[in-house]
Design a protein around this motif. Structure first.
Motif, PDB file in Angstrom:
ATOM      1  N   GLY A 342       0.703  -1.211   0.033  1.00  0.00           N
ATOM      2  CA  GLY A 342       0.196  -0.003  -0.149  1.00  0.00           C
ATOM      3  C   GLY A 342       0.849   1.319   0.034  1.00  0.00           C
ATOM      4  O   GLY A 342       1.988   1.384   0.861  1.00  0.00           O
ATOM      5  N   GLY A 343       0.455   2.172  -0.900  1.00  0.00           N
ATOM      6  CA  GLY A 343       1.379   3.413  -0.965  1.00  0.00           C
ATOM      7  C   GLY A 343       2.325   3.455  -2.169  1.00  0.00           C
ATOM      8  O   GLY A 343       2.586   4.386  -2.721  1.00  0.00           O
ATOM      9  N   TYR A 344       2.876   2.215  -2.364  1.00  0.00           N
ATOM     10  CA  TYR A 344       3.880   2.019  -3.827  1.00  0.00           C
ATOM     11  C   TYR A 344       3.050   2.450  -5.137  1.00  0.00           C
ATOM     12  O   TYR A 344       2.074   2.419  -5.033  1.00  0.00           O
ATOM     13  CB  TYR A 344       4.242   0.545  -3.817  1.00  0.00           C
ATOM     14  N   PRO A 345       3.865   3.309  -5.543  1.00  0.00           N
ATOM     15  CA  PRO A 345       5.347   3.673  -5.674  1.00  0.00           C
ATOM     16  C   PRO A 345       5.704   4.932  -4.909  1.00  0.00           C
ATOM     17  O   PRO A 345       6.913   5.147  -5.196  1.00  0.00           O
ATOM     18  CB  PRO A 345       5.613   3.951  -7.279  1.00  0.00           C
ATOM     19  N   GLY A 346       4.883   5.346  -4.148  1.00  0.00           N
ATOM     20  CA  GLY A 346       5.311   6.316  -3.007  1.00  0.00           C
ATOM     21  C   GLY A 346       5.639   5.702  -1.723  1.00  0.00           C
ATOM     22  O   GLY A 346       6.026   4.720  -1.955  1.00  0.00           O
ATOM     23  N   THR A 347       5.681   6.357  -0.706  1.00  0.00           N
ATOM     24  CA  THR A 347       6.186   5.547   0.426  1.00  0.00           C
ATOM     25  C   THR A 347       5.241   4.576   0.805  1.00  0.00           C
ATOM     26  O   THR A 347       4.161   4.725   0.818  1.00  0.00           O
ATOM     27  CB  THR A 347       6.279   6.594   1.561  1.00  0.00           C
ATOM     28  N   TYR A 348       5.741   3.595   1.663  1.00  0.00           N
ATOM     29  CA  TYR A 348       4.899   2.423   1.873  1.00  0.00           C
ATOM     30  C   TYR A 348       5.671   1.770   3.252  1.00  0.00           C
ATOM     31  O   TYR A 348       7.101   1.924   3.561  1.00  0.00           O
ATOM     32  CB  TYR A 348       4.851   1.538   0.792  1.00  0.00           C
ATOM     33  N   GLU A 349       4.841   0.866   3.752  1.00  0.00           N
ATOM     34  CA  GLU A 349       5.596   0.260   4.985  1.00  0.00           C
ATOM     35  C   GLU A 349       5.799  -1.074   4.657  1.00  0.00           C
ATOM     36  O   GLU A 349       5.166  -1.694   3.778  1.00  0.00           O
ATOM     37  CB  GLU A 349       4.205   0.138   6.089  1.00  0.00           C
ATOM     38  N   SER A 350       6.729  -1.403   5.243  1.00  0.00           N
ATOM     39  CA  SER A 350       7.353  -2.943   5.189  1.00  0.00           C
ATOM     40  C   SER A 350       7.262  -3.924   6.339  1.00  0.00           C
ATOM     41  O   SER A 350       6.423  -3.382   7.279  1.00  0.00           O
ATOM     42  CB  SER A 350       8.764  -3.241   4.680  1.00  0.00           C
ATOM     43  N   GLY A 351       7.342  -5.053   6.408  1.00  0.00           N
ATOM     44  CA  GLY A 351       7.218  -5.907   7.567  1.00  0.00           C
ATOM     45  C   GLY A 351       5.978  -6.451   7.783  1.00  0.00           C
ATOM     46  O   GLY A 351       5.441  -6.724   9.018  1.00  0.00           O
ATOM     47  N   LYS A 352       4.929  -6.270   6.866  1.00  0.00           N
ATOM     48  CA  LYS A 352       3.784  -7.130   6.900  1.00  0.00           C
ATOM     49  C   LYS A 352       3.795  -8.412   6.731  1.00  0.00           C
ATOM     50  O   LYS A 352       4.249  -8.858   5.963  1.00  0.00           O
ATOM     51  CB  LYS A 352       2.762  -6.251   5.912  1.00  0.00           C
ATOM     52  N   THR A 353       3.137  -9.163   7.635  1.00  0.00           N
ATOM     53  CA  THR A 353       3.128 -10.570   7.264  1.00  0.00           C
ATOM     54  C   THR A 353       2.368 -11.096   6.222  1.00  0.00           C
ATOM     55  O   THR A 353       1.259 -10.414   5.897  1.00  0.00           O
ATOM     56  CB  THR A 353       2.261 -11.177   8.697  1.00  0.00           C
ATOM     57  N   ILE A 354       2.785 -11.763   5.391  1.00  0.00           N
ATOM     58  CA  ILE A 354       2.113 -12.501   4.158  1.00  0.00           C
ATOM     59  C   ILE A 354       1.522 -13.652   4.369  1.00  0.00           C
ATOM     60  O   ILE A 354       2.154 -14.582   4.996  1.00  0.00           O
ATOM     61  CB  ILE A 354       3.051 -12.665   3.153  1.00  0.00           C
ATOM     62  N   VAL A 365       4.064 -18.732  -7.801  1.00  0.00           N
ATOM     63  CA  VAL A 365       4.258 -17.389  -6.730  1.00  0.00           C
ATOM     64  C   VAL A 365       5.852 -17.071  -6.765  1.00  0.00           C
ATOM     65  O   VAL A 365       6.701 -18.180  -6.536  1.00  0.00           O
ATOM     66  CB  VAL A 365       3.590 -17.819  -5.563  1.00  0.00           C
ATOM     67  N   PHE A 366       6.164 -16.105  -7.461  1.00  0.00           N
ATOM     68  CA  PHE A 366       7.533 -15.334  -7.524  1.00  0.00           C
ATOM     69  C   PHE A 366       7.706 -14.381  -6.581  1.00  0.00           C
ATOM     70  O   PHE A 366       7.013 -13.170  -6.520  1.00  0.00           O
ATOM     71  CB  PHE A 366       7.643 -15.022  -8.872  1.00  0.00           C
ATOM     72  N   HIS A 367       8.448 -14.788  -5.549  1.00  0.00           N
ATOM     73  CA  HIS A 367       8.644 -13.753  -4.551  1.00  0.00           C
ATOM     74  C   HIS A 367       9.627 -12.727  -4.979  1.00  0.00           C
ATOM     75  O   HIS A 367      10.463 -12.949  -5.818  1.00  0.00           O
ATOM     76  CB  HIS A 367       9.313 -14.276  -3.181  1.00  0.00           C
ATOM     77  N   ALA A 368       9.234 -11.237  -4.603  1.00  0.00           N
ATOM     78  CA  ALA A 368       9.972 -10.072  -4.742  1.00  0.00           C
ATOM     79  C   ALA A 368      10.394  -9.636  -3.545  1.00  0.00           C
ATOM     80  O   ALA A 368      11.455  -9.932  -2.988  1.00  0.00           O
ATOM     81  CB  ALA A 368       9.195  -9.232  -5.925  1.00  0.00           C
ATOM     82  N   GLY A 369       9.824  -8.370  -3.229  1.00  0.00           N
ATOM     83  CA  GLY A 369      10.169  -7.807  -1.802  1.00  0.00           C
ATOM     84  C   GLY A 369       9.672  -8.501  -0.566  1.00  0.00           C
ATOM     85  O   GLY A 369       8.554  -8.085  -0.075  1.00  0.00           O
ATOM     86  N   THR A 370      10.242  -9.681  -0.362  1.00  0.00           N
ATOM     87  CA  THR A 370       9.831 -10.418   0.571  1.00  0.00           C
ATOM     88  C   THR A 370      10.928 -10.937   1.507  1.00  0.00           C
ATOM     89  O   THR A 370      12.258 -10.991   1.023  1.00  0.00           O
ATOM     90  CB  THR A 370       9.167 -11.672   0.140  1.00  0.00           C
ATOM     91  N   GLY A 381       9.671  -4.779   0.804  1.00  0.00           N
ATOM     92  CA  GLY A 381       9.612  -3.950  -0.605  1.00  0.00           C
ATOM     93  C   GLY A 381       8.434  -3.373  -1.203  1.00  0.00           C
ATOM     94  O   GLY A 381       7.319  -3.659  -0.495  1.00  0.00           O
ATOM     95  N   GLY A 382       8.376  -2.646  -2.085  1.00  0.00           N
ATOM     96  CA  GLY A 382       7.234  -2.034  -2.876  1.00  0.00           C
ATOM     97  C   GLY A 382       6.543  -3.055  -3.700  1.00  0.00           C
ATOM     98  O   GLY A 382       5.433  -3.481  -3.524  1.00  0.00           O
ATOM     99  N   ARG A 383       7.409  -3.820  -4.468  1.00  0.00           N
ATOM    100  CA  ARG A 383       6.596  -4.985  -5.187  1.00  0.00           C
ATOM    101  C   ARG A 383       7.016  -6.274  -4.447  1.00  0.00           C
ATOM    102  O   ARG A 383       8.325  -6.427  -4.289  1.00  0.00           O
ATOM    103  CB  ARG A 383       7.291  -4.939  -6.645  1.00  0.00           C
ATOM    104  N   VAL A 384       5.974  -6.847  -3.999  1.00  0.00           N
ATOM    105  CA  VAL A 384       6.185  -7.885  -3.021  1.00  0.00           C
ATOM    106  C   VAL A 384       6.243  -9.454  -3.579  1.00  0.00           C
ATOM    107  O   VAL A 384       7.008 -10.019  -3.380  1.00  0.00           O
ATOM    108  CB  VAL A 384       4.926  -7.941  -1.791  1.00  0.00           C
ATOM    109  N   ILE A 385       5.068  -9.607  -4.507  1.00  0.00           N
ATOM    110  CA  ILE A 385       5.008 -11.120  -5.073  1.00  0.00           C
ATOM    111  C   ILE A 385       4.432 -10.788  -6.389  1.00  0.00           C
ATOM    112  O   ILE A 385       3.476  -9.833  -6.663  1.00  0.00           O
ATOM    113  CB  ILE A 385       4.193 -11.773  -4.091  1.00  0.00           C
ATOM    114  N   ALA A 386       5.021 -11.713  -7.232  1.00  0.00           N
ATOM    115  CA  ALA A 386       4.494 -11.725  -8.727  1.00  0.00           C
ATOM    116  C   ALA A 386       3.777 -13.062  -8.877  1.00  0.00           C
ATOM    117  O   ALA A 386       4.480 -14.305  -8.472  1.00  0.00           O
ATOM    118  CB  ALA A 386       5.393 -11.704  -9.650  1.00  0.00           C
ATOM    119  N   VAL A 387       2.489 -13.157  -9.319  1.00  0.00           N
ATOM    120  CA  VAL A 387       1.738 -14.400  -9.425  1.00  0.00           C
ATOM    121  C   VAL A 387       1.477 -14.674 -11.085  1.00  0.00           C
ATOM    122  O   VAL A 387       1.048 -13.618 -11.850  1.00  0.00           O
ATOM    123  CB  VAL A 387       0.346 -14.340  -8.732  1.00  0.00           C
ATOM    124  N   THR A 388       2.092 -15.704 -11.495  1.00  0.00           N
ATOM    125  CA  THR A 388       2.155 -16.132 -12.879  1.00  0.00           C
ATOM    126  C   THR A 388       1.116 -17.291 -13.096  1.00  0.00           C
ATOM    127  O   THR A 388       1.352 -18.150 -12.654  1.00  0.00           O
ATOM    128  CB  THR A 388       3.566 -16.223 -13.409  1.00  0.00           C
TER     129      THR A 388
END
Ligand code: AMP
Ligand code: GLY
Length: 424
Positions: A342-354, A365-370, A381-388
């Motif tokens: 939430g907030g990306y591409p501006g400021t966003y919080e990290s450390g949220k449980t997935i 499921v491809f992890h990105a910012g995890t 990170g801003g981009r967290v997970i890519a689902v393909t």
């Protein structure tokens, strides 16, 4: 083979996923990787620009090949570093040396390269601090909208499309006189605006011959309907329905061949990926930008479509015999949807449980910012997970990826539900 992947995003997750399937693989390492890459290999806590650390690790672990994901280490010369050290020289690096990486590291260099080799691109002129006044005058002679590009790497933020002359003048001054993008905007390329539809074409080269990999379309804006701020990429699809054989033949004849031949003529060695950011203007391809790596999230759509062993192709690059290698492609369509903070591409919080990653059964499921904290997967990170999803039709792939993107949960999660549906 023992392989070291450098990087930590969704692109590197896709590389790790693909290479882990190779019968030629012995050990896979990812530096630094993320909470997902540990499934395919061993994460190594090293920064992508820590060349000494990467070198020590490679020597200590019998690494047979280094595959570089992001542009920064390439532009900073990781490949040159390996070649310059006698004890490292035998380890092939996939990704160009500094000279070739300028195609991405300097938009002015890329423009001059394209002009020199007759590669279709938007008309442009470059200016620096000492020619600011000429730049301002030049703006007055150009059509609107007009595109201003910071010459150097600016984290994907250095391109401004200005719709009024006032805005263009203000921005040019901000970039050149006030270093809006720091050193990156000490030179600015002013470029004609091209109106069309964008796509990405990927090429792998050993410096002599090349393979054209699948094309993909990336969705850069944060908002549905392509609205709002630019991001690193919110989703992708491959293949691209409007990139038919006729169009792709033009891309090969007018862009890919002159690029490979141009590198040779200029004496620039190049072993690695070339990412052509293209604009299809009424059926004619123009280069918007070169990148010297694979795209993210395009890689997450492209690699699942390659059925054969990617390591075989990469060895063809390393051993300079790519012409003897071949690859097979799935006729299926891949669609990737990116989950962002939430907030990306501006400021966003990290450390949220997935949560609920394991509820995804029919997509990759491809992890990105995890990251993993005490065994719990958290956002980092801003981009967290890519689902393909890979399905027989574009529609099915889009539906599957979008539905699976909805299954994963973290506080503030955002994703686009419209990725690719404009193409149907
Ligand atoms: P780049 O960082 O070079 O990829 O540029 C970011 C985005 O700006 C591209 O994806 C395009 O959407 C847009 N862009 C860049 N150059 C042009 C151009 N000459 N005409 C129209 N749009 C452009
Ligand atoms: N998806 C665009 C990029 O990787 O630069």
């Amino acid at each position: 083979m023992n392989i070291l992947i450098v990087g930590s995003g969704g692109r590197e997750s896709a590389f790790a996923w693909k290479i882990a399937q190779s019968p030629q693989l012995n050990q896979l390492y990812i530096a630094p990787g993320n909470a997902g890459t540990g499934r395919y290999g061993k994460n190594i806590a090293l920064k992508v620009t820590d060349f000494d650390g990467i070198a020590d690790f490679a020597l200590g672990h019998g690494i047979d090949m280094v595959l570089v994901g992001p542009e920064e280490p390439l532009v900073k010369g990781i490949h040159d570093y390996f070649l310059e050290r006698e004890d490292l020289r035998h380890i092939p690096v996939i990704g160009p040396q500094r000279a070739g990486a300028q195609l991405e590291g300097s938009k002015d260099f890329a423009k001059q390269f394209m002009v020199r080799h007759g590669i279709p691109t938007a008309a442009s002129q470059s200016f620096n601090q000492t020619t600011l006044e000429e730049g301002l005058a030049y703006l007055g002679t150009q059509k609107l909208p007009i595109v201003l590009k910071a010459d150097g790497l600016a984290g994907g933020k250095g391109v401004l499309i200005c719709t009024t002359l006032d805005e263009a003048r203000t921005e040019l001054k901000a970039m050149l006189a006030d270093a809006k993008f720091g050193e990156a905007s000490s030179t600015v390329v002013i470029e004609e605006f091209l109106s069309g539809i964008e796509l990405s074409v990927f090429v792998l080269t050993d410096g002599d011959t090349y393979k054209v990999l699948p094309a993909a379309k990336d969705y850069k804006r944060i908002g549905e309907g392509d609205t709002g701020l630019n991001t690193g990429g919110m989703g992708s699809v491959s293949p691209v329905p409007f990139a038919d054989n006729e169009f792709l033949d033009k891309v090969e004849e007018r862009i890919i061949i002159p690029t490979i031949e141009g590198l040779k003529k200029d004496g620039i060695p190049y072993q690695g990926f070339i990412f052509l950011g293209l604009m299809n203007v009424g059926g004619e391809p123009y280069v918007i930008e070169y990148n010297v790596r694979m795209g993210d999230p395009e890689t997450e759509s492209v690699l699942p479509r390659i059925e054969s062993d990617l390591l075989d192709l990469l060895q063809g690059v390393a051993q300079r015999n790519l012409q003897d290698r071949s690859f097979t492609l799935s006729p299926k369509t891949a669609a990737t949807v990116m989950l962002v903070s939430g907030g990306y591409p501006g400021t966003y919080e990290s450390g949220k449980t997935i949560d609920n990653i394991e509820s995804v059964k029919n997509s990759i499921v491809f992890h990105a910012g995890t990251t993993t904290e005490n065994g719990v997967v958290k956002t980092a990170g801003g981009r967290v997970i890519a689902v393909t999803a890979l399905e027989d039709t574009l529609f099915d792939a889009l539906q599957q990826a979008t539905a699976d993107a909805g299954r994963i949960y973290f506080e503030g999660k955002n994703f686009r539900r419209d990725i690719g549906f404009d193409l149907i």
